[in-house]
Design a protein around this motif. Structure first.
Motif, short mmCIF file in Angstrom:
data_model
loop_
_atom_site.label_atom_id
_atom_site.label_comp_id
_atom_site.label_asym_id
_atom_site.label_seq_id
_atom_site.Cartn_x
_atom_site.Cartn_y
_atom_site.Cartn_z
N UNK A 42 0.85 -1.20 0.00
CA UNK A 42 0.00 0.00 0.00
C UNK A 42 0.88 1.24 0.00
N UNK A 43 1.95 1.21 0.79
CA UNK A 43 2.79 2.40 0.88
C UNK A 43 3.52 2.67 -0.44
N UNK A 46 0.85 4.28 -2.62
CA UNK A 46 0.61 5.68 -2.24
C UNK A 46 1.79 6.55 -2.69
N UNK A 47 2.98 6.00 -2.55
CA UNK A 47 4.17 6.73 -2.96
C UNK A 47 4.09 7.08 -4.45
N UNK A 49 1.30 7.26 -6.22
CA UNK A 49 0.20 8.22 -6.40
C UNK A 49 0.63 9.63 -6.02
N UNK A 50 1.48 9.71 -5.01
CA UNK A 50 1.99 11.03 -4.61
C UNK A 50 2.88 11.61 -5.71
N UNK A 51 3.68 10.75 -6.32
CA UNK A 51 4.52 11.20 -7.43
C UNK A 51 3.65 11.77 -8.55
N UNK B 78 -6.30 10.53 -1.21
CA UNK B 78 -5.35 9.42 -1.24
C UNK B 78 -5.53 8.50 -0.04
N UNK B 82 -6.85 4.55 -0.40
CA UNK B 82 -5.96 3.45 -0.01
C UNK B 82 -6.23 2.94 1.39
N UNK B 84 -5.75 4.26 4.30
CA UNK B 84 -4.69 4.46 5.30
C UNK B 84 -4.91 5.81 5.99
N UNK B 89 -0.23 9.73 4.94
CA UNK B 89 -0.13 10.34 3.61
C UNK B 89 0.60 11.68 3.73
N UNK B 92 4.31 11.19 4.25
CA UNK B 92 4.99 10.75 3.02
C UNK B 92 5.13 11.91 2.04
N UNK B 93 4.06 12.70 1.94
CA UNK B 93 4.07 13.85 1.03
C UNK B 93 5.10 14.87 1.50
N UNK B 96 8.55 13.79 0.62
CA UNK B 96 8.74 13.93 -0.83
C UNK B 96 8.92 15.41 -1.22
N UNK B 100 12.14 17.16 -2.93
CA UNK B 100 12.06 17.80 -4.24
C UNK B 100 12.29 19.31 -4.20
#
Lengths: 61, 117
Positions: A42-43, A46-47, A49-51, B78, B82, B84, B89, B92-93, B96, B100
């Motif tokens: 799942x992670x 999601x990773x 999907x975030x991209x 999201x 999923x 979660x 989320x 994680x975002x 990221x 970036x």
């Protein structure tokens, strides 16, 4: 009569000498944790999907 | 009574028609100015997946608010898709977004703003 006696004795001996293997049931249930793998997948999803979110809605980032 | 029943939906529709482009415009404007305010060092990325105001100048505050609202909506989608936690989320975002971030722009490390090396 004697033959019968011997027979009974013999049977008793055989029963008495039969080795018994004891199977003990574990007291605690055996848990196999499959959640770890599912969560991992799942992670990863999601990773990805975030991209997508970062590139498609780049205005938000 | 009959007139009231008629007026209400018409009024609602009219309000929606008027407010939608205004809202879209504002977020659109915020999105198009984001690059500038980031480059100027007015806003930066936080580990929680949201923008933060580094120096409140011009409309940095407003841009951050609008972008963060839009981000929240995406994060919620999201998380729901999923199944979660939203916090996961967001984290994680955040990671990221910080990865970036371009060199020289602001990121938040241990609650403090720092220029990304």
């Amino acid at each position: 009569m004697i033959t019968r006696g011997i027979c009974i004795l013999f049977c008793t001996l055989i029963i008495a000498c039969t080795p018994t293997v004891q199977l003990a049931v574990p007291k605690e249930p055996i848990n196999i944790n499959l959640n770890v793998k599912i969560e991992h997948e799942i992670y990863i999803k999601v990773d990805k999907q975030l991209d997508d979110l970062f590139s498609k809605s780049s205005g938000l980032f | 009574m009959k007139i009231f029943k008629l007026i209400k939906p018409v009024l609602c529709a009219a309000l929606l028609v008027i407010s939608l482009p205004l809202m879209a415009m504002t977020l659109q404007q915020a999105m198009s100015s984001l690059g500038d305010v980031k480059a100027q060092g007015l806003v930066g990325e936080k580990p929680d997946g949201y923008l933060g105001v580094v120096t409140n100048s011009g409309n940095a505050d407003e841009i951050v608010k609008l972008i963060n609202e839009a981000r929240l909506a995406q994060y919620q989608r999201l998380a729901k898709d999923n199944n979660i936690a939203l916090a996961d989320v967001q984290a994680m975002a955040g990671q990221k977004a910080i990865e970036k971030t371009q060199s020289g722009q602001y990121i938040q490390v241990n609650q403090k703003w720092a220029k990304k090396p």
